[in-house]
Each structure stands twice: as C-alpha cells, then as structure tokens.
Design a protein around this motif. Structure first.
Motif, PDB file in Angstrom:
ATOM      1  N   PRO A   1      25.768  60.092  43.334  1.00  0.00           N
ATOM      2  CA  PRO A   1      25.054  58.968  42.388  1.00  0.00           C
ATOM      3  C   PRO A   1      23.483  59.451  42.082  1.00  0.00           C
ATOM      4  O   PRO A   1      22.479  58.468  41.224  1.00  0.00           O
TER       5      PRO A   1
ATOM      6  N   LYS B   1      24.420  61.083  35.709  1.00  0.00           N
ATOM      7  CA  LYS B   1      25.477  60.845  34.738  1.00  0.00           C
ATOM      8  C   LYS B   1      26.652  60.462  35.742  1.00  0.00           C
ATOM      9  O   LYS B   1      27.835  59.981  35.264  1.00  0.00           O
ATOM     10  N   TYR B   2      26.574  60.302  37.120  1.00  0.00           N
ATOM     11  CA  TYR B   2      27.159  59.392  38.730  1.00  0.00           C
ATOM     12  C   TYR B   2      26.326  58.667  39.262  1.00  0.00           C
ATOM     13  O   TYR B   2      26.625  57.974  39.506  1.00  0.00           O
TER      14      TYR B   2
ATOM     15  N   ASP C   1      26.268  55.249  38.162  1.00  0.00           N
ATOM     16  CA  ASP C   1      26.642  54.066  37.770  1.00  0.00           C
ATOM     17  C   ASP C   1      27.636  53.943  39.785  1.00  0.00           C
ATOM     18  O   ASP C   1      27.779  52.690  39.415  1.00  0.00           O
TER      19      ASP C   1
ATOM     20  N   ARG D   1      35.667  56.774  31.737  1.00  0.00           N
ATOM     21  CA  ARG D   1      35.368  55.386  31.480  1.00  0.00           C
ATOM     22  C   ARG D   1      34.916  55.023  30.191  1.00  0.00           C
ATOM     23  O   ARG D   1      34.578  54.014  29.821  1.00  0.00           O
TER      24      ARG D   1
ATOM     25  N   ASP E   1      36.548  51.767  29.863  1.00  0.00           N
ATOM     26  CA  ASP E   1      36.191  50.383  30.742  1.00  0.00           C
ATOM     27  C   ASP E   1      35.257  49.471  29.956  1.00  0.00           C
ATOM     28  O   ASP E   1      34.834  49.885  28.848  1.00  0.00           O
TER      29      ASP E   1
ATOM     30  N   GLU F   1      32.645  48.203  30.601  1.00  0.00           N
ATOM     31  CA  GLU F   1      31.111  48.734  31.217  1.00  0.00           C
ATOM     32  C   GLU F   1      30.852  49.773  30.454  1.00  0.00           C
ATOM     33  O   GLU F   1      29.473  50.382  30.715  1.00  0.00           O
ATOM     34  N   ASN F   2      31.884  50.818  29.912  1.00  0.00           N
ATOM     35  CA  ASN F   2      31.869  52.426  29.884  1.00  0.00           C
ATOM     36  C   ASN F   2      30.798  52.515  31.119  1.00  0.00           C
ATOM     37  O   ASN F   2      30.107  54.069  30.840  1.00  0.00           O
ATOM     38  N   LYS F   3      31.636  52.355  32.905  1.00  0.00           N
ATOM     39  CA  LYS F   3      30.641  52.974  33.464  1.00  0.00           C
ATOM     40  C   LYS F   3      32.240  53.907  34.475  1.00  0.00           C
ATOM     41  O   LYS F   3      32.891  53.659  34.427  1.00  0.00           O
ATOM     42  N   PHE F   4      31.607  54.805  35.012  1.00  0.00           N
ATOM     43  CA  PHE F   4      31.260  55.276  35.475  1.00  0.00           C
ATOM     44  C   PHE F   4      31.806  54.595  37.450  1.00  0.00           C
ATOM     45  O   PHE F   4      31.106  54.744  37.873  1.00  0.00           O
ATOM     46  N   ARG F   5      33.292  54.909  37.478  1.00  0.00           N
ATOM     47  CA  ARG F   5      33.721  54.030  38.902  1.00  0.00           C
ATOM     48  C   ARG F   5      34.663  54.010  39.630  1.00  0.00           C
ATOM     49  O   ARG F   5      35.858  54.772  38.850  1.00  0.00           O
TER      50      ARG F   5
ATOM     51  N   GLU G   1      38.144  62.139  34.578  1.00  0.00           N
ATOM     52  CA  GLU G   1      36.671  61.530  35.247  1.00  0.00           C
ATOM     53  C   GLU G   1      37.025  62.472  36.081  1.00  0.00           C
ATOM     54  O   GLU G   1      35.805  63.146  36.773  1.00  0.00           O
TER      55      GLU G   1
END
Length: 380
Positions: free
Chosen positions: A116, A120-121, A123, A149, A152, A154-158, A172
C-alpha cells in the motif's frame, strides 16, 4: 451439408491423430474447411498452427486483416490478448528455475516497501490481506483481487473475495505479479521476455510493447456487428495483455511450452500442475458465484498461467485470449506433445474453434462452455 461436415471432421481428426508429419493433402483439406467455417461464422480472418510431437507441423492464415481486404498472412501482427498471461507465466517459471523467486512466498518478502506504500496500490490502505498474496495466487487467479479496477464503481484497487477462497479471473493480479518482479529484482519484464523467450525461439515479430515496424502488416479487428476497429498501439508493457505477435511466432512458443524448452523438468511440471481447483460454472463474469459439480469430474484447475484438466486423451491445458475484436486459443495435450493455436481478428472466432481444434487434435474434452460462458454456435 451437416452430414458432409461431420464426415469431413471425423476424417480429418483421424488423419491428424498420430504424432507424425502429415501429408500435404491432409492440410489442404483442413485449410479448405477453415475457409468454409469462416464464411459460415462470419469471421474475417483466422490463423492456425498445429504442433505434433513437439514440432511445428503446419501454420496457416486465411481471410483478411482489415476493412480494405488486405490478406491475413502467417507474419501478420495480431493481438495476443490474454495469451500474454501464459507467455509471462513461462518467463516467471524461468525465474523460479534461476532461484530468484519462489511461487509460494508472500510478495511481502520481495517488495522493498509494503504494497500500500506504492501510489498505484494505495487503495489497499490498512488491509493486511495483501501479505497473503503469493505469485502462485496471482498466476492462478486465486488472490481474490478485482479483475480490473476500472470495473470498480470507485475505480479502486481492492479485494473482491477472500484471498485463496476461489478462482476468479484477475487482470490486476497478473499485472501485480509483473510489478513485484520488476520492483524486487530490478528487471524490465518486456526486455527480459524478449531476451529469454522471443529472441532464442526466433519469435522476431513478437513484443510486449508496440514497434513501428509492425505497421506494414498489422491486423485490425472486427466486432460481432461487422464494424472494424483499428489495432491498438500498446505503449506500455502489461503482463496481463500487451503482447503483439504472429501465428508463426505463437507456433514456436506452443512447441516450446509443450516440450519444456528452457525449463527444468521440475519447474516445467508447475506449468500444468493442478495448483488451484476451479469450481465456477464459467470463467466470466469472474465474480459470479455459481458453481458446477461437473468441473471436478475432469479435474478442472488453474495451473501457472493456464487452465488444466483431464480429458479423453489424458492431461491437457489451454489458455484463451479475448476482447471485442480478438479471440484466441492455445490448447495442448501432453500425450504426443500436441497443440493447436487459433488466432482471430474477430470477437467471435470462438464459433469455429471447437470444430477446428477437434479436427487436428481429436476430442480433448475441452470445456469450451466454461471458457466462453455460453454454448458455442455450431457452424452448419
């Protein structure tokens, strides 16, 4: 017509069953059948390679590569789509052989900083589950990470699922594997794949990033509604899907894969070992939680960059690559070291693939409906 088609398919399957060099007239019949099926399936261009006994036996391209009607040739640049993932996985296994990485170690042991901490990560925040991620989980799509992403809200990486819970396709995740390798080893994946795979195998028209010399013989793609779209010039290396290649080059790669070129026997076994069971009814959409008990009957599972199963001819593996204007398939059976590679500049090349694959390899029991999420049309 249906009787003739079934008879021809059976005859061709018989002719191609043994791992030996085949008569030219057998391939003439096969090529003619490609032409017939392309018309029936409304497919602009198809390129096919046949590997038998670990050797390239036949490479052919039929149809057109663009709206102008320029011919598709065996040296035409085509988008590999997710066949890139298989090619990247092959490179990763070379790093395993080198002793530089371990498929089962946490990526936390490789990254200089917590995941995190990289913008880039970011999120992921305080989600400590990232420490459970391994390269095996990333390459077997069992990390629980989102597919892309931009899907998503919210255009998030999760994470979409608990890591290690089930197979769920993740572009991803594969791109993260590239990031881990580049950050931890100080390597440029595109350059290294060129040095270790493309150049030694003579894949002179393959690249993980766009090359200007591709322009002269390049395939555009056709949507299902018949509209053409220009080939996308990919300006950055993406392990999940930036490879441009040709059917001639992919034939060389398939022969190398099935023969174990460049890898120790132990590491090559990782490629098509059943690393993670696949219980989902279909590959897409990746997070549709709907299971099929039929998968266990054929041992459907994720290998490293491929999907593996046990069919009528024994252990086999395959990988597809798709988007709205591309449809690709590489399938191999271990017995006899036999493969077929199918590339199309159409989003629905799948209409032809079960028939063509069966002609050259016989019935492998390939789970086509799982790969494409629906029953495929059968050409008349």
């Amino acid at each position: 017509m249906r009787f003739r088609s079934a008879f021809l398919a059976a005859s061709l399957a018989s002719a191609f069953a043994a791992p030996a060099a085949h008569a030219a007239q057998d391939y003439q019949k096969f090529d003619a059948e490609i032409d017939r099926l392309m018309v029936a399936g409304k497919i602009p261009g198809v390129a096919v390679a046949v590997i038998d006994g670990g050797k390239v036996r036949h490479v052919v391209a039929r149809g057109v590569r663009n709206e102008k009607g320029d011919p598709l040739t065996t040296d035409t640049i085509m988008y590999a789509a997710s066949l890139t993932k298989l090619t990247f996985a092959y490179y990763v296994l070379m790093l395993v052989d080198d002793g530089k990485i371990d498929l089962d170690k946490s990526i936390a042991e490789y990254l200089p900083k917590p995941l995190p901490a990289y913008p880039k990560y970011a999120d992921l925040g305080v989600d400590e589950r990232w420490k459970t991620i391994t390269l095996r989980r990333l390459l077997t799509h069992s990390s629980g990470l989102a597919d892309q992403r931009f899907y998503d809200p919210e255009n998030k990486f999760r994470f979409n699922l608990e890591p290690g819970a089930r197979y769920a396709y993740s572009n991803e995740g594969v791109n993260l594997a590239q990031f881990v390798i580049e950050e931890s080893l100080g390597l440029k994946v595109g350059d290294e794949m060129n040095r270790r795979i493309f150049q030694p195998l003579g894949m002179t028209r393959s690249s993980m990033i766009w090359r200007d010399d591709f322009k002269a013989n390049l395939a555009d793609g056709m949507h299902e509604d018949g509209k053409w779209e220009e080939h996308d010039d990919r300006s950055s290396v993406k392990a999940a899907g930036s490879l441009d290649t040709t059917i001639s080059d992919m034939a060389k790669l398939a022969a190398a894969l099935v023969s174990g070129w460049g890898l120790s026997a132990k590491t090559r076994a990782e490629l098509d070992k059943a690393s993670f069971p696949i219980v989902s009814e279909s590959q897409f959409p990746p997070f549709l939680i709907k299971d099929s008990p039929a998968n266990a009957k054929i041992g459907l599972a994720a290998g490293i960059g491929v999907v593996v199963y046990d069919g009528p001819q024994g252990h086999a593996f395959f990988k597809g690559g798709h988007n709205d204007i591309t449809d690709n398939h590489l399938g191999c059976v271990e017995k006899g070291k036999r493969c077929v590679v199918l590339l199309s500049n159409s989003g629905v090349g799948q209409r032809l693939y079960p028939t063509l694959a069966k002609m050259v390899l016989g019935d492998l029991g390939t789970p086509w409906a799982w790969e494409y999420s629906r029953q495929l049309p059968i050409a008349p």
